[in-house]
Design a protein around this motif. Structure first.
Motif, short mmCIF file in Angstrom:
data_model
loop_
_atom_site.label_atom_id
_atom_site.label_comp_id
_atom_site.label_asym_id
_atom_site.label_seq_id
_atom_site.Cartn_x
_atom_site.Cartn_y
_atom_site.Cartn_z
N LEU A 14 0.82 -1.22 0.00
CA LEU A 14 0.00 0.00 0.00
C LEU A 14 0.85 1.27 0.00
CD1 LEU A 14 -2.78 -1.07 2.53
CD2 LEU A 14 -2.88 -1.07 0.04
N ALA A 15 2.18 1.10 0.02
CA ALA A 15 3.05 2.28 -0.09
C ALA A 15 2.76 2.96 -1.43
CB ALA A 15 4.51 1.85 -0.01
N PRO A 16 2.77 4.29 -1.45
CA PRO A 16 2.38 5.01 -2.68
C PRO A 16 3.25 4.64 -3.89
CG PRO A 16 2.68 6.52 -0.84
CD PRO A 16 3.16 5.20 -0.38
N ALA A 17 2.58 4.48 -5.03
CA ALA A 17 3.29 4.09 -6.26
C ALA A 17 4.33 5.15 -6.65
CB ALA A 17 2.28 3.89 -7.39
N ARG A 18 4.04 6.43 -6.33
CA ARG A 18 4.97 7.49 -6.76
C ARG A 18 6.32 7.39 -6.03
NH1 ARG A 18 0.98 9.78 -3.78
NH2 ARG A 18 1.60 10.64 -1.76
N GLU A 19 6.31 6.69 -4.89
CA GLU A 19 7.58 6.53 -4.14
C GLU A 19 8.28 5.22 -4.47
OE1 GLU A 19 6.78 7.07 0.01
OE2 GLU A 19 5.82 9.02 -0.35
N PHE A 20 7.67 4.42 -5.33
CA PHE A 20 8.23 3.09 -5.61
C PHE A 20 9.43 3.20 -6.55
CE2 PHE A 20 8.42 -0.88 -8.03
CZ PHE A 20 8.45 -1.80 -7.00
N ARG A 21 10.53 2.58 -6.16
CA ARG A 21 11.75 2.56 -6.98
C ARG A 21 12.28 1.15 -7.03
NH1 ARG A 21 9.95 6.83 -7.20
NH2 ARG A 21 10.76 8.90 -6.74
N VAL A 22 13.01 0.85 -8.09
CA VAL A 22 13.67 -0.45 -8.12
C VAL A 22 15.18 -0.26 -8.26
CG1 VAL A 22 11.70 -1.68 -9.12
CG2 VAL A 22 13.45 -0.74 -10.63
N ASP A 23 15.92 -1.20 -7.71
CA ASP A 23 17.37 -1.24 -7.90
C ASP A 23 17.60 -2.19 -9.07
OD1 ASP A 23 20.07 -2.01 -7.84
OD2 ASP A 23 20.23 -1.46 -5.71
N ALA A 24 17.89 -1.61 -10.23
CA ALA A 24 17.97 -2.42 -11.45
C ALA A 24 19.12 -3.43 -11.39
CB ALA A 24 18.13 -1.51 -12.67
N ASP A 25 20.18 -3.09 -10.65
CA ASP A 25 21.32 -4.02 -10.56
C ASP A 25 20.99 -5.21 -9.66
OD1 ASP A 25 22.84 -2.47 -12.25
OD2 ASP A 25 23.59 -1.21 -10.61
N LYS A 26 20.40 -4.88 -8.50
CA LYS A 26 20.05 -5.96 -7.57
C LYS A 26 18.75 -6.66 -7.97
CE LYS A 26 22.21 -4.04 -3.43
NZ LYS A 26 21.94 -3.37 -2.16
N LYS A 27 18.02 -6.03 -8.88
CA LYS A 27 16.74 -6.57 -9.35
C LYS A 27 15.78 -6.78 -8.18
CE LYS A 27 19.49 -8.64 -12.80
NZ LYS A 27 20.47 -9.71 -12.80
N GLU A 28 15.68 -5.75 -7.37
CA GLU A 28 14.70 -5.79 -6.29
C GLU A 28 14.21 -4.38 -6.01
OE1 GLU A 28 17.48 -7.55 -3.43
OE2 GLU A 28 17.23 -5.74 -2.23
N ALA A 29 13.09 -4.30 -5.29
CA ALA A 29 12.54 -2.99 -4.96
C ALA A 29 13.41 -2.32 -3.90
CB ALA A 29 11.11 -3.15 -4.45
N VAL A 30 13.48 -1.02 -3.98
CA VAL A 30 14.19 -0.25 -2.96
C VAL A 30 13.20 0.00 -1.82
CG1 VAL A 30 15.32 1.95 -2.45
CG2 VAL A 30 15.64 0.85 -4.69
N ARG A 31 13.63 -0.28 -0.62
CA ARG A 31 12.67 -0.17 0.50
C ARG A 31 12.22 1.27 0.73
NH1 ARG A 31 13.04 -1.83 6.89
NH2 ARG A 31 11.08 -0.81 7.41
N GLY A 32 13.16 2.21 0.71
CA GLY A 32 12.82 3.62 0.96
C GLY A 32 12.14 3.77 2.31
N SER A 33 11.05 4.53 2.33
CA SER A 33 10.35 4.75 3.60
C SER A 33 9.21 3.75 3.81
CB SER A 33 9.78 6.18 3.63
OG SER A 33 8.90 6.34 2.54
#
Lengths: 268, 319
Positions: A14-33
């Motif tokens: 449910l974290a906002p989509a606008r804050e969603f980022r991925v780490d393309a090298d690690k191929k995983e989502a960035v946790r952020g906040s």
């Protein structure tokens, strides 16, 4: 009845989509906040197990998770919801083990926990949405599986599982041991634990297993990618611009909206 | 040998999902230089045989009187081995999702869910799929053969029939095994209606409707548009409508020509289920609602005021 409920901790969907980022090298989502939460279908599974135990008047529910140290939070919450015991397999290897590795690790942990009657898992996770844990776990354990269940009861000593299908539902009769995947409906919305139970959950013991202790091929699981490998992870680019209908009155706006709806429906 | 097997359920007929699976299978077989084979779970009737005959080399009909996963898996495993399957494709229905990973395990292969694109890569198959509730797309390479994939079937174009070629039809009696699970009751709540996955137009309601009664208005609107009614998870979890209506990551993945979202804010889980819709339109009071970022057009108004007028205008235009 010995019930094992498998829980996965994931990034809050449910974290906002606008804050969603991925780490393309690690191929995983960035946790952020974003918070880490228990996958909702896994909580539906725990709720279904708790209701089943209440109906039986007896039984033992063990919450089991395979994940990083932080997955202890999901297990503590399960204890607060009144699971009887909890066990964590600490993943010290690949952050996103493939589905077969997950099933092998969970099966090994279930073997260590002792005799089981029902293993319940969420039908899929809100992060990778793999949707294979129940099927692969059933195969590794050598027992039947029933998918998309939302309610379990016993009638004349036999298990009756209500499962959702594409068009409605089925009642499936089965005998333990078996694996079930749980989906959501209005009756298995996870309960909110009482504050006192939350506090008490931190005093309860929690079993820990390492990959090596489980006797699985830990090296293969740490390497990852034997079953499948994530090649790329990216955020899709959306090129849709919404045209808001306008007008001086509601009547005019709805008229425009209706015309656009008609234009599309007539072209189909 | 790079044979592709498509597994279809007789009960669903040659619906849009089956057409999508067939199309994906046909192109994958062509890319691999292999042959396309169809396996029908349940006795294939004449209509299904006629539809599949110009597409596949063989049609294997597994004449189950009742779907039972263990018997089904044993027979499917045998058939896939005999046909030397390089890839096995399923639709995205309940039974397929149940069978596919277990079949992959028995065949020593790998499985992946909800594929939206198939990309042959050497002798391996790469599959694109939505992850993180549709916020991201992953490309996954299946390391073990055969590759078993269940597809978001509406994401794939139907197959092209071959002229003058007919499939060889085989009837296989499934191996009898002791039933470890048994279906003792079945209820189809949507009997007689098109499946949501096949619907051309969908009118869908969300939490903003505030209760079950407004779904009656949506049904009336859907009747005018010859559409199906669907709902968000919030509406289903509230018990306002049956779970079979649920669209999203936790429900059905749909791909209509028009998806009309009424009082749906557009949580990413919901958007994950409608990303294949050709056109999305929304009615919502909040202009900043995420649903509008995915819409072709929208109206920022209270649905209670919009729906009666909209019904009136559409009914007038239709008559």
């Amino acid at each position: 009845m010995n019930i094992v409920v498998c829980l996965k901790q994931i990034l809050d969907p449910l974290a906002p989509a606008r804050e969603f980022r991925v780490d393309a090298d690690k191929k995983e989502a960035v946790r952020g906040s974003a918070s880490l939460v228990t996958n909702i279908f896994c909580e539906n599974a725990l709720e279904t197990a708790l209701q089943f135990k209440e109906q039986l008047g007896a039984g033992k529910i063990t919450a089991l998770s395979f994940g990083p140290e932080s997955a202890e939070d999901s297990l503590r919450k399960a204890l607060a919801m009144k699971a009887d015991a909890a066990a964590l397999v600490v993943n010290d290897g690949h952050p996103h083990p493939d589905p077969l590795a997950v099933a092998q690790v969970l099966a090994a942990a279930i073997g260590k926990l002792g005799i089981f009657d029902i293993v319940m898992v969420g039908r899929e996770s809100g992060d990778w949405g793999v949707g294979q844990t129940a099927g692969l776990l059933a195969e590794v354990l050598g027992v039947p599986s029933v998918s998309f269940v939302d309610h379990i009861e016993t009638v004349d000593g036999k298990l009756r599982l209500k499962r959702q299908t594409d068009n409605g539902f089925e009642i499936v009769e089965a005998a333990p041991p078996l694996v079930v995947s749980i989906t959501n409906d209005e009756h298995n919305v996870p309960r909110i634990p009482k504050t006192r139970d939350v506090m008490m959950s931190f005093r309860q013991p929690l079993t820990r297993f390492t990959l090596d202790e489980l006797g699985v091929d830990a090296a293969a699981i740490r390497a990852g990618g034997d079953y499948y490998e994530v090649i790329e992870l990216s955020i899709p680019v959306k090129d849709v611009n919404c045209e808001f209908v306008n007008g001086d009155s509601l009547e005019q706006k709805v008229e425009q909206f209706a015309q656009r709806v008609l234009a599309i429906t007539q072209s189909l | 040998m790079s044979n592709v097997i498509i597994c279809l359920f007789a009960a669903n007929g040659f619906d849009r999902a089956a057409q999508g699976v067939s199309g994906a299978g046909q192109r994958l077989a062509a890319d691999n230089g292999g042959r396309l084979h169809a396996v029908v779970i349940g006795a294939a009737d004449d209509a299904l045989q006629t539809a599949l005959s110009p597409l596949a080399e063989t049609i294997t009909s597994l004449a189950f009187s009742e779907y039972q996963p263990e018997a089904c898996l044993n027979t499917l495993t045998q058939v896939c081995r005999e046909l030397a399957a390089h890839a096995v494709l399923f639709g995205n229905d309940t039974y397929s999702q149940e069978l596919a990973p277990r079949l992959a395990y028995r065949l020593g292969g790998s499985a992946v869910a909800d594929g939206i694109e198939l990309l042959p890569h050497g002798d391996k198959l790469r599959v694109k799929r939505a992850v993180y509730g549709g916020k991201a797309v992953a490309t996954i390479e299946l390391q073990r053969a055969p590759a078993v994939v269940w597809l978001r079937a509406r994401a794939f174009e139907p197959a092209e029939p071959r002229e003058g070629v007919n499939a060889e039809i085989k009837h296989v009696m499934p191996e009898a095994v002791p039933a470890t699970t048994r279906i003792i009751e079945r209820k189809n709540e949507a009997a007689g209606e098109a499946r949501l996955e096949d619907a051309a137009i969908i009118v869908s309601g969300g939490r903003g409707l505030g209760g079950p009664e407004p779904f009656e208005d949506l049904k009336a609107l859907a009747a005018i548009l010859n559409a199906q009614v669907a709902a968000s998870r919030a509406a289903c979890d509230s018990g306002w409508c049956p779970p079979t209506w649920q669209v999203g990551q936790t429900g059905k993945k749909v791909a209509p020509g028009l998806y009309l979202a009424v009082a749906i804010s557009g949580a990413s889980q919901h958007l994950a289920g409608i990303s294949d819709a050709k056109n999305i339109a929304a009615i919502n009071t909040d202009a900043d609602a995420p649903i509008f970022k995915h819409c072709r057009f929208g109206i920022v108004e209270d649905y209670k005021k919009v729906i009666p007028l909209l019904k009136e205008k559409l009914a007038a235009a239709k008559s």
